[in-house]
Design a protein around this motif. Sequence first.
Motif, PDB file in Angstrom:
ATOM      1  N   ALA A  48       3.838  -4.067   6.531  1.00 35.16           N
ATOM      2  CA  ALA A  48       3.149  -2.776   6.331  1.00 35.16           C
ATOM      3  C   ALA A  48       1.735  -3.051   5.820  1.00 35.16           C
ATOM      4  CB  ALA A  48       3.929  -1.902   5.355  1.00 35.16           C
ATOM      5  N   ILE A  49       0.992  -3.879   6.559  1.00 34.45           N
ATOM      6  CA  ILE A  49      -0.388  -4.204   6.152  1.00 34.45           C
ATOM      7  C   ILE A  49      -1.365  -3.370   6.992  1.00 34.45           C
ATOM      8  CG2 ILE A  49       0.311  -6.526   5.441  1.00 34.45           C
ATOM      9  CD1 ILE A  49      -1.284  -7.599   7.920  1.00 34.45           C
ATOM     10  N   PHE A  98       5.311   8.907   6.294  1.00 30.66           N
ATOM     11  CA  PHE A  98       4.712   9.021   4.963  1.00 30.66           C
ATOM     12  C   PHE A  98       5.145  10.304   4.267  1.00 30.66           C
ATOM     13  CE2 PHE A  98       1.326  10.537   2.173  1.00 30.66           C
ATOM     14  CZ  PHE A  98       1.203   9.458   1.322  1.00 30.66           C
ATOM     15  N   SER A 157       2.050   2.378  13.112  1.00 31.97           N
ATOM     16  CA  SER A 157       2.197   3.696  13.755  1.00 31.97           C
ATOM     17  C   SER A 157       1.704   3.674  15.181  1.00 31.97           C
ATOM     18  CB  SER A 157       1.338   4.735  13.032  1.00 31.97           C
ATOM     19  OG  SER A 157       1.690   4.844  11.714  1.00 31.97           O
ATOM     20  N   GLU A 169      -3.882  -1.664   9.626  1.00 25.85           N
ATOM     21  CA  GLU A 169      -3.605  -1.370  11.041  1.00 25.85           C
ATOM     22  C   GLU A 169      -4.652  -2.062  11.944  1.00 25.85           C
ATOM     23  OE1 GLU A 169      -0.994  -0.216  12.028  1.00 25.85           O
ATOM     24  OE2 GLU A 169      -1.159   1.091  13.751  1.00 25.85           O
ATOM     25  N   ASN A 204       5.766  -1.920  10.698  1.00 24.91           N
ATOM     26  CA  ASN A 204       5.777  -0.479  10.421  1.00 24.91           C
ATOM     27  C   ASN A 204       4.593   0.219  11.107  1.00 24.91           C
ATOM     28  OD1 ASN A 204       6.437   1.983   8.972  1.00 24.91           O
ATOM     29  ND2 ASN A 204       4.721   1.538   7.636  1.00 24.91           N
ATOM     30  N   LYS A 227      -2.569  -8.433  11.940  1.00 26.03           N
ATOM     31  CA  LYS A 227      -1.097  -8.440  12.034  1.00 26.03           C
ATOM     32  C   LYS A 227      -0.632  -9.686  12.795  1.00 26.03           C
ATOM     33  CE  LYS A 227      -0.335  -3.389  11.860  1.00 26.03           C
ATOM     34  NZ  LYS A 227       0.273  -3.065  10.585  1.00 26.03           N
ATOM     35  N   GLN A 246       5.393  -8.237  -1.142  1.00 28.84           N
ATOM     36  CA  GLN A 246       4.272  -9.191  -1.171  1.00 28.84           C
ATOM     37  C   GLN A 246       2.988  -8.495  -0.753  1.00 28.84           C
ATOM     38  OE1 GLN A 246       2.400 -10.553   1.555  1.00 28.84           O
ATOM     39  NE2 GLN A 246       1.360 -12.156   0.426  1.00 28.84           N
ATOM     40  N   ASP A 247       1.901  -8.832  -1.428  1.00 30.50           N
ATOM     41  CA  ASP A 247       0.576  -8.329  -1.036  1.00 30.50           C
ATOM     42  C   ASP A 247      -0.434  -9.397  -1.447  1.00 30.50           C
ATOM     43  OD1 ASP A 247      -0.564  -5.121  -0.515  1.00 30.50           O
ATOM     44  OD2 ASP A 247      -2.010  -6.684  -1.059  1.00 30.50           O
ATOM     45  N   ILE A 248      -1.512  -9.507  -0.680  1.00 30.78           N
ATOM     46  CA  ILE A 248      -2.539 -10.491  -1.041  1.00 30.78           C
ATOM     47  C   ILE A 248      -3.357 -10.009  -2.250  1.00 30.78           C
ATOM     48  CG2 ILE A 248      -2.850 -11.706   1.161  1.00 30.78           C
ATOM     49  CD1 ILE A 248      -4.980  -9.637   1.908  1.00 30.78           C
ATOM     50  N   GLY A 308       0.819  -1.216   0.000  1.00 31.15           N
ATOM     51  CA  GLY A 308       0.000   0.000   0.000  1.00 31.15           C
ATOM     52  C   GLY A 308       0.848   1.259   0.000  1.00 31.15           C
ATOM     53  N   GLN A 309       0.257   2.328   0.539  1.00 31.65           N
ATOM     54  CA  GLN A 309       0.917   3.646   0.542  1.00 31.65           C
ATOM     55  C   GLN A 309       2.336   3.583   1.088  1.00 31.65           C
ATOM     56  OE1 GLN A 309      -1.440   7.261   1.517  1.00 31.65           O
ATOM     57  NE2 GLN A 309      -2.422   5.846   2.924  1.00 31.65           N
ATOM     58  N   MET A 310       2.524   2.808   2.156  1.00 28.72           N
ATOM     59  CA  MET A 310       3.832   2.749   2.811  1.00 28.72           C
ATOM     60  C   MET A 310       4.717   1.656   2.223  1.00 28.72           C
ATOM     61  SD  MET A 310       3.712   5.163   5.022  1.00 28.72           S
ATOM     62  CE  MET A 310       5.132   4.886   6.052  1.00 28.72           C
ATOM     63  N   HIS A 323       9.297   2.104  12.271  1.00 24.70           N
ATOM     64  CA  HIS A 323       8.226   3.040  11.917  1.00 24.70           C
ATOM     65  C   HIS A 323       8.721   4.107  10.945  1.00 24.70           C
ATOM     66  CE1 HIS A 323       5.468   6.555  13.098  1.00 24.70           C
ATOM     67  NE2 HIS A 323       4.790   5.759  12.308  1.00 24.70           N
ATOM     68  N   PHE A 324       8.332   3.951   9.681  1.00 24.11           N
ATOM     69  CA  PHE A 324       8.668   4.938   8.650  1.00 24.11           C
ATOM     70  C   PHE A 324       7.595   6.026   8.649  1.00 24.11           C
ATOM     71  CE2 PHE A 324      11.968   2.809   6.075  1.00 24.11           C
ATOM     72  CZ  PHE A 324      11.901   1.521   6.580  1.00 24.11           C
TER      73      PHE A 324
HETATM   74  N1  NAD Z   1      -0.118   5.868   5.808  1.00 27.12           N
HETATM   75  C1  NAD Z   1       0.669   6.458   6.702  1.00 27.12           C
HETATM   76  O1  NAD Z   1       0.788   7.687   6.780  1.00 27.12           O
HETATM   77  C2  NAD Z   1       1.492   5.602   7.643  1.00 27.12           C
HETATM   78  C3  NAD Z   1       2.635   6.150   8.254  1.00 27.12           C
HETATM   79  C4  NAD Z   1       3.426   5.333   9.082  1.00 27.12           C
HETATM   80  C5  NAD Z   1       3.053   4.020   9.304  1.00 27.12           C
HETATM   81  N2  NAD Z   1       1.922   3.516   8.735  1.00 27.12           N
HETATM   82  C6  NAD Z   1       1.580   2.110   8.983  1.00 27.12           C
HETATM   83  O2  NAD Z   1       1.862   1.332   7.828  1.00 27.12           O
HETATM   84  C7  NAD Z   1       0.943   0.256   7.735  1.00 27.12           C
HETATM   85  C8  NAD Z   1       0.312   0.263   6.359  1.00 27.12           C
HETATM   86  O3  NAD Z   1      -0.317   1.498   6.146  1.00 27.12           O
HETATM   87  P1  NAD Z   1      -0.684   2.004   4.672  1.00 27.12           P
HETATM   88  O4  NAD Z   1      -1.115   3.414   4.816  1.00 27.12           O
HETATM   89  O5  NAD Z   1       0.430   1.661   3.719  1.00 27.12           O
HETATM   90  O6  NAD Z   1      -1.940   1.063   4.355  1.00 27.12           O
HETATM   91  P2  NAD Z   1      -2.644   0.750   2.946  1.00 27.12           P
HETATM   92  O7  NAD Z   1      -4.064   0.496   3.254  1.00 27.12           O
HETATM   93  O8  NAD Z   1      -2.275   1.775   1.924  1.00 27.12           O
HETATM   94  O9  NAD Z   1      -1.946  -0.623   2.488  1.00 27.12           O
HETATM   95  C9  NAD Z   1      -2.092  -1.838   3.159  1.00 27.12           C
HETATM   96  C10 NAD Z   1      -1.822  -2.964   2.154  1.00 27.12           C
HETATM   97  O10 NAD Z   1      -1.748  -4.189   2.884  1.00 27.12           O
HETATM   98  C11 NAD Z   1      -2.356  -5.195   2.095  1.00 27.12           C
HETATM   99  N3  NAD Z   1      -2.722  -6.290   3.003  1.00 27.12           N
HETATM  100  C12 NAD Z   1      -3.729  -6.344   3.887  1.00 27.12           C
HETATM  101  N4  NAD Z   1      -3.698  -7.498   4.575  1.00 27.12           N
HETATM  102  C13 NAD Z   1      -2.627  -8.192   4.105  1.00 27.12           C
HETATM  103  C14 NAD Z   1      -2.052  -9.462   4.422  1.00 27.12           C
HETATM  104  N5  NAD Z   1      -2.554 -10.234   5.360  1.00 27.12           N
HETATM  105  N6  NAD Z   1      -0.946  -9.845   3.745  1.00 27.12           N
HETATM  106  C15 NAD Z   1      -0.409  -9.048   2.780  1.00 27.12           C
HETATM  107  N7  NAD Z   1      -0.911  -7.847   2.433  1.00 27.12           N
HETATM  108  C16 NAD Z   1      -2.006  -7.427   3.093  1.00 27.12           C
HETATM  109  C17 NAD Z   1      -3.535  -4.509   1.422  1.00 27.12           C
HETATM  110  O11 NAD Z   1      -3.932  -5.218   0.265  1.00 27.12           O
HETATM  111  C18 NAD Z   1      -2.924  -3.137   1.100  1.00 27.12           C
HETATM  112  O12 NAD Z   1      -2.344  -3.119  -0.199  1.00 27.12           O
HETATM  113  C19 NAD Z   1      -0.038   0.411   8.914  1.00 27.12           C
HETATM  114  O13 NAD Z   1       0.382  -0.419   9.953  1.00 27.12           O
HETATM  115  C20 NAD Z   1       0.131   1.881   9.301  1.00 27.12           C
HETATM  116  O14 NAD Z   1      -0.081   2.110  10.686  1.00 27.12           O
HETATM  117  C21 NAD Z   1       1.135   4.256   7.898  1.00 27.12           C
END
Ligand code: NAD
Length: 293
Positions: free
Chosen positions: A93-94, A147, A123, A96, A121, A101, A35-37, A15-17, A144-145
């Motif tokens: 990074a899946i 965004f 937050s 939250e 990762n 998790k 990897q992503d599902i 995802g985003q991260m 913890h990265f």
């Molecule tokens: N977005 C932010 O600003 C930010 C900043 C720092 C940390 N984080 C943390 O990073 C993590 C991800 O956040 P994000 O914003 O990238 O989320 P997101 O929703 O953009 O991406 C999550 C991805 O995980 C995949 N996913 C879900 N379950 C899965 C599994 N069991 N196996 C493999 N893939 C799976 C989803 O398909 C999706 O592509 C969270 O824990 C969040 O707290 C986010």
Amino acid sequence: MKTNDVKRITVVGAGQMGHQIAMLCALGGYQTTLQDINQEALQKAESNLERLMSDWVKKGKLEESAKEKAFSLLTYTQQLEEAAKDADLVIEAIVEVLEVKQELFKKLDRITPSHTILATNSSTIMNSLIASVTERPENVCNMHFFFPPLVMDSVEVVMSEETSEETAETVMEVCRKINRTAILLRKEIPGFVANRILGAIHREATFLYEEGIASFEDIDLIVKKSLGHKLGPFELIDLSGADVVYAAMTHQYEESGDERERPPACIKEKVDKGELGRKTGVGFYDCRQEAVK
Ligand SMILES: NC(=O)c1ccc[n+]([C@@H]2O[C@H](COP(=O)([O-])OP(=O)(O)OC[C@H]3O[C@@H](n4cnc5c(N)ncnc54)[C@H](O)[C@@H]3O)[C@@H](O)[C@H]2O)c1
């Protein structure tokens, strides 16, 4: 595991991260698997990274040869087992959600070699809550990265009581190799460091505003002029989204039970009205007319 022994990194969640964290690892010379599902998420990750890295080359931030080398080290898959069976470090990074998790970490504990470090990762979720479902809590930490990870040069590495020194050192070394400034938190605390300080600024700024001491515009103005912040606290709330800020503050308040950490009424009011900031066009400011300074 010795600090120089990390050769293969798997990032779970594209995802985003996750997709940008995987790119940082490949740019740092690690054999990296993302990897992503969800196949669509992987395709989106791949095209986004191609675009971002081509932009870097155009802007002179990256040599074409370095871009090609990084992409040759980066692979994408939906298969967790294939992705993680040889990994030295897994960065999760899946979504939250603690239970999701935990389920993943149980699987990773089974699939990966015993030396593999499992980092989250997250937050808001402290790693000990996830480590407890594994047989290797000494190999688990938060990484913890911020965004967006390809832009923000900062990582918080968080140890639980059970995280080993070796794990912490190894992850700090990986941060150096992927060109990210990292700090080490020797104890777990909700919100870690940067978001706790941000929360404190938000709480004080909203207190001053709610008490009628100054307008929110003037509070932003003085914070920028006198403290050298690029954005004022209310501009930052509009940029992040009042809902995101409210959720983070609520989580911290619920964890600590400390009344001083109760989310401010003026942010709740914005959430209730759907005035979330830039994403809805209106927040504290009318973001449709006035660009954030
Ligand atoms: N977005 C932010 O600003 C930010 C900043 C720092 C940390 N984080 C943390 O990073 C993590 C991800 O956040 P994000 O914003 O990238 O989320 P997101 O929703 O953009 O991406 C999550 C991805 O995980 C995949 N996913 C879900 N379950 C899965 C599994 N069991 N196996 C493999 N893939 C799976 C989803 O398909 C999706 O592509 C969270 O824990 C969040 O707290 C986010």
